[in-house]
Design a protein around this motif. Structure first.
Motif, PDB file in Angstrom:
ATOM      1  N   PHE A 104      60.720  79.040 -25.077  1.00 41.40           N
ATOM      2  CA  PHE A 104      59.602  79.483 -26.292  1.00 41.40           C
ATOM      3  C   PHE A 104      60.863  79.614 -27.541  1.00 41.40           C
ATOM      4  O   PHE A 104      61.144  80.053 -27.428  1.00 41.40           O
ATOM      5  N   MET A 105      60.184  78.925 -28.893  1.00 40.67           N
ATOM      6  CA  MET A 105      61.485  78.423 -29.381  1.00 40.67           C
ATOM      7  C   MET A 105      61.167  80.517 -30.761  1.00 40.67           C
ATOM      8  O   MET A 105      62.411  80.537 -31.190  1.00 40.67           O
ATOM      9  N   GLU A 106      60.499  80.563 -30.223  1.00 39.97           N
ATOM     10  CA  GLU A 106      60.368  82.234 -31.030  1.00 39.97           C
ATOM     11  C   GLU A 106      61.120  83.297 -30.432  1.00 39.97           C
ATOM     12  O   GLU A 106      61.767  84.124 -31.082  1.00 39.97           O
ATOM     13  N   ALA A 107      61.967  83.265 -29.274  1.00 42.35           N
ATOM     14  CA  ALA A 107      62.688  83.477 -28.333  1.00 42.35           C
ATOM     15  C   ALA A 107      63.851  83.395 -29.141  1.00 42.35           C
ATOM     16  O   ALA A 107      64.853  84.455 -29.125  1.00 42.35           O
ATOM     17  N   LYS A 108      64.077  82.263 -27.976  1.00 46.12           N
ATOM     18  CA  LYS A 108      65.790  81.075 -28.352  1.00 46.12           C
ATOM     19  C   LYS A 108      66.486  81.366 -29.650  1.00 46.12           C
ATOM     20  O   LYS A 108      67.423  81.769 -29.625  1.00 46.12           O
ATOM     21  N   THR A 109      65.132  80.917 -30.902  1.00 44.88           N
ATOM     22  CA  THR A 109      66.027  81.759 -32.160  1.00 44.88           C
ATOM     23  C   THR A 109      67.049  82.439 -32.474  1.00 44.88           C
ATOM     24  O   THR A 109      67.452  82.630 -33.038  1.00 44.88           O
ATOM     25  N   TRP A 110      66.926  84.019 -31.681  1.00 46.79           N
ATOM     26  CA  TRP A 110      67.639  84.818 -32.396  1.00 46.79           C
ATOM     27  C   TRP A 110      68.615  84.991 -31.047  1.00 46.79           C
ATOM     28  O   TRP A 110      69.391  85.579 -31.137  1.00 46.79           O
TER      29      TRP A 110
END
Length: 126
Positions: A104-110
């Motif tokens: 889930f990229m909204e989380a992983k990008t952090w």
């Protein structure tokens, strides 16, 4: 009131399989999903996750290790990463996931750490 009267709809008793989900709603939902998938395919985008369960678990463990060692990135870096993901053909817009790793990229990008270890296509610059 008689139970048979409660079952009447527009003066007619139901016949055949009866569902609480109206056929029109089902048809409209199917059409909306089909249109979204068609638009994604026309853009050359992925529509489902290609990664299997083993690859997703491995990616999750690798990402968790990076997160524990490096913490999280600044909002500027996170936004750069997320914009890169949104422009990538592997990004699934509906679920905001990467089709390559299943994350889930909204989380992983952090997640902080080595961007080449985090992005399976090595597209993140920092």
């Amino acid at each position: 009131m008689d139970i048979r009267e409660e079952l009447k709809s527009a003066g007619v008793y139901p016949s055949g399989p009866v569902s609480a989900w109206p056929q029109e709603r089902n048809r409209d939902l199917h059409a909306a999903v089909s249109n979204r998938v068609d638009k994604e395919l026309a853009k050359g985008r992925a529509t489902k996750v290609k990664a299997g369960a083993g690859k997703m678990v491995g990616g999750l463990l690798k990402t968790a290790g990076q997160a524990m060692r490096h913490g999280k990135v600044s909002e500027v870096i996170r936004n750069e990463r997320y914009e890169t993901c949104k422009a990538c053909p592997a990004f699934i817009e509906g679920s905001k996931r990467c089709s390559e790793c299943g994350c889930f990229m909204e989380a992983k990008t952090w997640v902080g750490g080595d961007p080449n270890m985090l992005c399976p296509l090595k597209k993140w610059e920092r």
